[in-house]
Write an enzyme that holds these catalytic residues in place. Sequence first.
Site, PDB file in Angstrom:
ATOM      1  N   ASP A   7     105.267  36.940  42.811  1.00 31.12           N
ATOM      2  CA  ASP A   7     105.361  36.466  41.423  1.00 31.12           C
ATOM      3  C   ASP A   7     103.949  36.070  40.989  1.00 31.12           C
ATOM      4  OD1 ASP A   7     104.819  33.930  42.446  1.00 31.12           O
ATOM      5  OD2 ASP A   7     106.608  32.986  41.640  1.00 31.12           O
ATOM      6  N   CYS A  64     104.699  33.894  46.688  1.00 34.83           N
ATOM      7  CA  CYS A  64     104.865  33.160  45.432  1.00 34.83           C
ATOM      8  C   CYS A  64     103.922  31.958  45.529  1.00 34.83           C
ATOM      9  CB  CYS A  64     106.323  32.777  45.160  1.00 34.83           C
ATOM     10  SG  CYS A  64     107.062  31.588  46.297  1.00 34.83           S
ATOM     11  N   THR A  66     104.400  28.802  46.568  1.00 35.06           N
ATOM     12  CA  THR A  66     104.558  28.120  47.860  1.00 35.06           C
ATOM     13  C   THR A  66     104.987  29.051  48.976  1.00 35.06           C
ATOM     14  OG1 THR A  66     106.866  27.685  47.349  1.00 35.06           O
ATOM     15  CG2 THR A  66     105.274  25.939  46.776  1.00 35.06           C
ATOM     16  N   HIS A  97     110.767  36.097  68.204  1.00 37.59           N
ATOM     17  CA  HIS A  97     112.073  35.461  68.422  1.00 37.59           C
ATOM     18  C   HIS A  97     113.097  35.717  67.312  1.00 37.59           C
ATOM     19  CE1 HIS A  97     110.570  32.208  71.472  1.00 37.59           C
ATOM     20  NE2 HIS A  97     110.296  33.442  71.850  1.00 37.59           N
ATOM     21  N   HIS A 132     117.270  36.486  72.387  1.00 41.55           N
ATOM     22  CA  HIS A 132     117.030  36.375  70.940  1.00 41.55           C
ATOM     23  C   HIS A 132     117.890  37.364  70.156  1.00 41.55           C
ATOM     24  CE1 HIS A 132     113.917  33.610  71.929  1.00 41.55           C
ATOM     25  NE2 HIS A 132     113.337  34.504  72.701  1.00 41.55           N
TER      26      HIS A 132
END
Length: 147
Positions: A7, A64, A66, A97, A132
């Site tokens: 964004d 974005c 954050t 993992h 995993h």
Amino acid sequence: MLYLAADHGGFLLKEEIKKHLDSENIEYIDCGTDSPESVDYALIAKKACDEIVKDKDNRGILCCGTGIGISMAANKVNGIRAACCSDYFSAKFTRLHNDANVLCMGGRVVGAGLACELVDVFLKTGFEGGRHQRRIDQLTDIENAQK
Ligand code: RB5
């Protein structure tokens, strides 16, 4: 194929990552956005993730402000395992993992130098499998139960 998306908050970081990928001759498809004008991260995430889930070897790098909003949106798409990372250890271990297929970062959180290091380790690290895989299967079970 590697898909990129951002964004407005992640736009400049995406452009830096593209320069890095170009210098490494790594192919990618840029799903936008193409300018710093405000756009909604959920729509951009969906556009990229709808492509990423078409092949198990596809990967995504989403940005974005954050890295959080776009990772939340990405994880709503069945088959996406998106990890929002701002440190090297997490970017590596989310491949080892979690078999993450999407790396999310914040353009207002990480600098371009670190982001490119995270991209490199994310792209070169394989999934460890073993115990995993059972946990990834459990994530898929959760998705399937929602259908
Ligand atoms: C946009 O201002 C910002 O909210 C967005 O880029 C992202 O940080 C959301 O998680």
